[in-house]
Design an enzyme around this catalytic site. Sequence first.
Site, PDB file in Angstrom:
ATOM      1  N   HIS A  69       0.835  -1.197   0.000  1.00 51.41           N
ATOM      2  CA  HIS A  69       0.000   0.000   0.000  1.00 51.41           C
ATOM      3  C   HIS A  69       0.867   1.243   0.000  1.00 51.41           C
ATOM      4  CE1 HIS A  69      -3.950  -1.993   1.524  1.00 51.41           C
ATOM      5  NE2 HIS A  69      -3.817  -2.019   0.209  1.00 51.41           N
ATOM      6  N   ASP A  71       0.665   4.015   1.449  1.00 45.95           N
ATOM      7  CA  ASP A  71       1.018   4.643   2.723  1.00 45.95           C
ATOM      8  C   ASP A  71       2.070   3.823   3.479  1.00 45.95           C
ATOM      9  OD1 ASP A  71      -0.824   2.634   3.165  1.00 45.95           O
ATOM     10  OD2 ASP A  71      -1.683   3.574   4.938  1.00 45.95           O
ATOM     11  N   HIS A  72       2.545   2.755   2.852  1.00 47.88           N
ATOM     12  CA  HIS A  72       3.628   1.989   3.458  1.00 47.88           C
ATOM     13  C   HIS A  72       4.854   1.911   2.567  1.00 47.88           C
ATOM     14  CE1 HIS A  72       1.364   0.366   6.940  1.00 47.88           C
ATOM     15  NE2 HIS A  72       0.356   0.703   6.164  1.00 47.88           N
ATOM     16  N   HIS A 155      -3.760  -8.695   5.750  1.00 45.84           N
ATOM     17  CA  HIS A 155      -4.282  -7.413   5.278  1.00 45.84           C
ATOM     18  C   HIS A 155      -4.482  -7.339   3.754  1.00 45.84           C
ATOM     19  CE1 HIS A 155      -4.830  -3.133   5.208  1.00 45.84           C
ATOM     20  NE2 HIS A 155      -3.744  -2.949   4.508  1.00 45.84           N
ATOM     21  N   ASP A 176       0.042  -3.382   8.675  1.00 50.40           N
ATOM     22  CA  ASP A 176      -1.403  -3.516   8.795  1.00 50.40           C
ATOM     23  C   ASP A 176      -1.732  -4.999   8.802  1.00 50.40           C
ATOM     24  OD1 ASP A 176      -1.304  -0.855   8.635  1.00 50.40           O
ATOM     25  OD2 ASP A 176      -2.272  -0.667   6.679  1.00 50.40           O
ATOM     26  N   GLU A 201      -0.533  -1.494  14.448  1.00 48.13           N
ATOM     27  CA  GLU A 201      -1.447  -0.510  13.875  1.00 48.13           C
ATOM     28  C   GLU A 201      -2.684  -0.426  14.742  1.00 48.13           C
ATOM     29  OE1 GLU A 201      -4.429  -1.014  11.464  1.00 48.13           O
ATOM     30  OE2 GLU A 201      -4.256  -3.117  10.922  1.00 48.13           O
ATOM     31  N   HIS A 413      -0.543   4.386  13.334  1.00 52.12           N
ATOM     32  CA  HIS A 413      -1.482   4.160  12.248  1.00 52.12           C
ATOM     33  C   HIS A 413      -2.910   4.124  12.781  1.00 52.12           C
ATOM     34  CE1 HIS A 413      -3.235   2.306   8.658  1.00 52.12           C
ATOM     35  NE2 HIS A 413      -2.115   2.564   8.028  1.00 52.12           N
TER      36      HIS A 413
END
Lengths: 642, 663
Positions: A69, A71-72, A155, A176, A201, A413
């Site tokens: 993802h 955001d990672h 996830h 996540d 998270e 997170h």
Amino acid sequence: MAIDCLVLGAGQEVGKSCMVVSINGKRIMFDCGMHMGYTDSRRYPDFSLISKNGDFDNALTCVIVTHFHLDHIGALPYFTEVCGYKGPIYMTYPTKALAPLMLEDYRKNMDRRGEDEQFTSDHIAECMKKVIPVDLKQTVQVDKDLQIRAYYAGHVIGAAMFYAKVGDAAMVYTGDYNMTPDRHLGAAQIDRLQLDLLITESTYATTIRDSRYGREREFLKAVHNCVAAGGKVLIPTFALGRAQELCILLEDYWERMNLKVPIYFSAGLTIQANMYYKMLINWTSQKIKETYATHNAFDFKNVRNFDRSLINAPGPCVLFATPGMIVGGFSLEVFMQWAPSENNLVTLPGYCVAGTIGHKLMSGKPTKIDLDKDTQINVRCQIHQLSFSPHTDAKGIMDLVKFLSPKHAILVHGEKPKMATLKERIQSELGIQCYCPANNETVTIPSTHYVKADASGTFIRSCLNPNFKFSTCSSTDKSYLDSNKSKAVSRLSVSDDRATEGILVVEKGKKAKVIHQDEFLHMLGEKKHEIQFAYCFPMHMARTEDLSSTSHMLCSFDKCTLISRLSMILSDELSEGNILDLGEELQVESFHVSVCSSDNCPHRLSSSLQNGSESVFFCCHWSVADEKLAWKIISIMKNSTL
Amino acid sequence: TCLSKGGGFHFPPCHMLSVSGFRILLDCPLDLSSLAIFSPVPIALEAHESLETDSVVRKKQKIEKTLDANDLVFAEPWYKTVKSLHLWDASFIDVILISSPTGMLGLPFLTRTKDFSAKIYVTEAAARIGQLMMEDLVSIHMELRQFYGPEDSSSLQWMRWEGLEVLPSELKKIALGADCEELGAWMPLYSAVDVKDCMRKVQTLKYAEEACYNGTLVIKAFSSGLEIGTCNWTINGPKRNIAYISSSIFVSTHAMDFNFLGLQGNDLIIFSDFSTLDTTENMENDNTYCDPAASSNASDDLYNLEEIAASLLKDDESMEEMEKLAFICTCAFDSVRAGGSVLVPIDRLGIVLCLLEQMSLLLESSSLKVPIYIISSVAEELLAFTNIIPEWLCKQRQEKLFSGEPLFAHVKLIKERKIHVFPAVHSVELLTNWQEPCVVFCPHWSLRLGPVVHLLRYWCSDPNSLLILESGDDANLALLPFKPMAMKVLQCSFLSGISLQKVQPLLKALQPKLLLFPKDLRCKIQISEANTIIHYSENETLCMPSSKESTEIYIATDLASQFHWKTLKQETVTRLDGELFMDQGKHRLLSGFRQADSKQHRPLLHWGSPDLKRLLTELSKMGITGTLKKNMDSAESKNAAGIIDIDDPEKALIDVRETVQSP
């Protein structure tokens, strides 16, 4: 020894996850994400905090990315190609395979929005070359001291929790994760580890979700109603993960209901992603994995490529468009076209970062959305929010923390107020020190450290044999006397003194050594010294008829009956210790008691109580450890009659 | 103990270890090459009527003549397991480590025994492939059984003495072994249920995944490069670290490369790659054998590790292999062009996959339209499986994953209908699709079982057709039932282990303190290392000296700081506390979870002997008076045994005696 955690992103917020952890001289960066809500410098973590002069190779031992993802992973090409980090980067096979797609998709969308590119296509390719892929549970020796290991996180495909160990200190960074299996992925799995630190998270820090099944049906019904009425369904998602999950769901439903409405994927990209999914089927859930031989679940039959010309084509359809959260790009383009019609449906899967159109749609029922100063969109279409999310809920987080029971926990997170609630829960319910630092803060926690000592064979052997001691601690209820049914609650407590039989010896200039206590004396060349107490005293005898005849002579048979009577008395009165009847003597721990027949027993003190045949002398001895117990027994004996 | 040195790729060696009190069995293979003594079905049918008279006649003649097809045993085949394994009680085995799919073929024999309780560790890919191989074996065996009908006593005839007497000496040797003691190793095949049962008991691992057995042994698998999923093992116990090297290939064309760096830092290395034993003889004949002097010269230079690693990972071996495959393909191509068909009964998965790719490439480049058939009950699943396991493949294949292509080309080829996959020879689709000339891949390499038998019978008189065989123990015996043969036969050997030149640098890189090396290889290679080498041979138990004398204990610092230290003359001592854990092969002492323990006394230990006079003076200082009475009995003893009578404040007595205490 201590572990320092520098939070570069996702501290009390969702987005740009990035955490730099120093353990015993090793520095690991976990995740390198970007923030989708910003378009300025705030979208990247502040890398200057790691190293002032920009020498990241020496400042970091390795970078670990948990999943693909943005955001990672979004800032990774920027970090490696623009900032110049050249060290090792670890991620799982699926992450490595799919991350370039994700990054490329994002880059293209940035292009369209006319923003300045932060990295190019070549940057992504170069960056991915530096990545070392790892398998689940594979123990990777990064260098001599640092060990990392990936665990299944659920996830998205290839998402992993990472375990890192340097010397004696160990930690887990979850990324996540999802504790309940979904359509295509299994639940997170991890071994019971001994951890100093757990970084988890907390997206849904306070939410507890019910079963997915109902929500899935709700989603399918909404989609079905819309297409049945001839409307178009827009599902803005990111290229990977959610799109595949929903697609499996829809494909299944289409088959069952015999629907012929086309399902489109925007751009060729997501279709290609399915190719990856097919090869990576081992990383999905057990159920899907088993089908690989007959029919690969990612061979979608009803899925077609979408063409821009189809936007205004008549007839119903379902469209998966990137990017998610409607941050721009194609999904925004389609949204602008479809939003004004009441027939159409926009389905928002999962979380939307604050500041995006998706967020605006979710937080209320707006009729108009201002895109920028000049553009305004009329929103008349239906909006359906998908509430199943690949993140774990509060219960899942608590379960994981409880399962791992680390010495410390850090929450990232998540949203600040919810995190604070969860932090309180962890501290009060589990007794684990918990932190939720903000961005650019550092948390320092102590780490475990072991002292090495050589152990002798005798000690190890004696430890291998169980040496349980049973002692009954009875706690008598007050209610015992009143009610007939309730019994005295006597708990049998088991203690095991194996370890305490060991003695640690440190000699100057020699390695510390653990030996068994028996060996210790031998080593000192000394003899064991036992302290024993002895006491001989008379005890009253009940004058009963049959006893009077025999009380003159104390034959051995008689001793036995006396002892067994005594044992009855003691077991009534004494709450602790095991009473052993050894025939002629009675033993409680190290306390021995027997009938004393010799008149001039050295342990007999006074002959003040001379009641003749009415009393019998008992001789007892005990070792110093059981002194209290011994006096208790003696006082019981003195106060009672046989 | 080494139980069997095995033979080549299909019959890996088998060992029994005893580490820290646990029995570990390394591999459990099946000797399928001995199937050669059985007759393939079609002949058996013809000969069945004449069997009785024929054999009686031959018994009378008792003349050693050249073998012909009728000498083979006409019976439902039995299978030969590792003979010495039967001397062990299966219930005493604690751990079984399987290093390759072929190494688990004998496993159902063990798992179906009563009281079997061992933990079986196999890599995930090896387990899956091994399972498919076993299922295939069972299914083709079942097919064969239909010809013989239900098992009756006559099918066991060959096992009895009169039956064995009749066997020609060559077959007798296979059946009984050189010392006539291997008859007990023959077993009827397990059933599909046994296989399923066996797989349920298997614990699958990934490469480099740590498995902890009983908290004591940490077991890890590292890729060996031989085949998909094959591995070498490391076993870390509290007292010793062991690495087991099975047949390995440094650079593979399909499987993940030999990860020898993972094997570093072990005290004891068991070298169990016997593959060179078979191949070197041929090589010496070809004069291509590299003499040991040359290699030892090269290793005289001070290598550092990277250089060794680089030299080991040089691509020459895999290049050679690729050339070999290319040669096979051109041979096949030639015969196809001549109108003949090609039969490839090779069961090595990786080789088959590579051959498929190259062969189809070659066929595509020419305008020849020749179909490729794969006939096997498990082929479809196997081919599907090979395309979802990027983690187990070599770097080049992994790159394909990252660029989004299928891992092996066969996926595309099946889609384009260039490769056809069928479960059996008699399947309807095959009959409707059949087209000659063609290329057929099918089991079984022993030429006794499976579709290969039918096809070989069909083609053996066609001089244009080609049979591609892996050179095995005795090709002559294998082909016997099909003689006379007009069909061309191409025998080829594939790399199946570490070549001799590379053994030396490998061991240098690994730096073991102790090396267990097979005796049979001793003459082939000089190992000039300073470390100790112990040679082992079959059925000989060796006892290794332990490398560490005492066990280490790890004490948590927070616990250590709570200890009550006491200083004696030279040393400081403290009593331990907390709880001792055994985890990951390490003893750890951690602070326990005992609460409210203050009441409980820790055991006290007193030592030394008191001086009575000093005691008395000390007592009197405290206001206790008494008199010292020497004990009569112990008057001679030099120790201060005696009695002190206390008069004040109360009457008491202190008796000091020597206890009979042995340290």
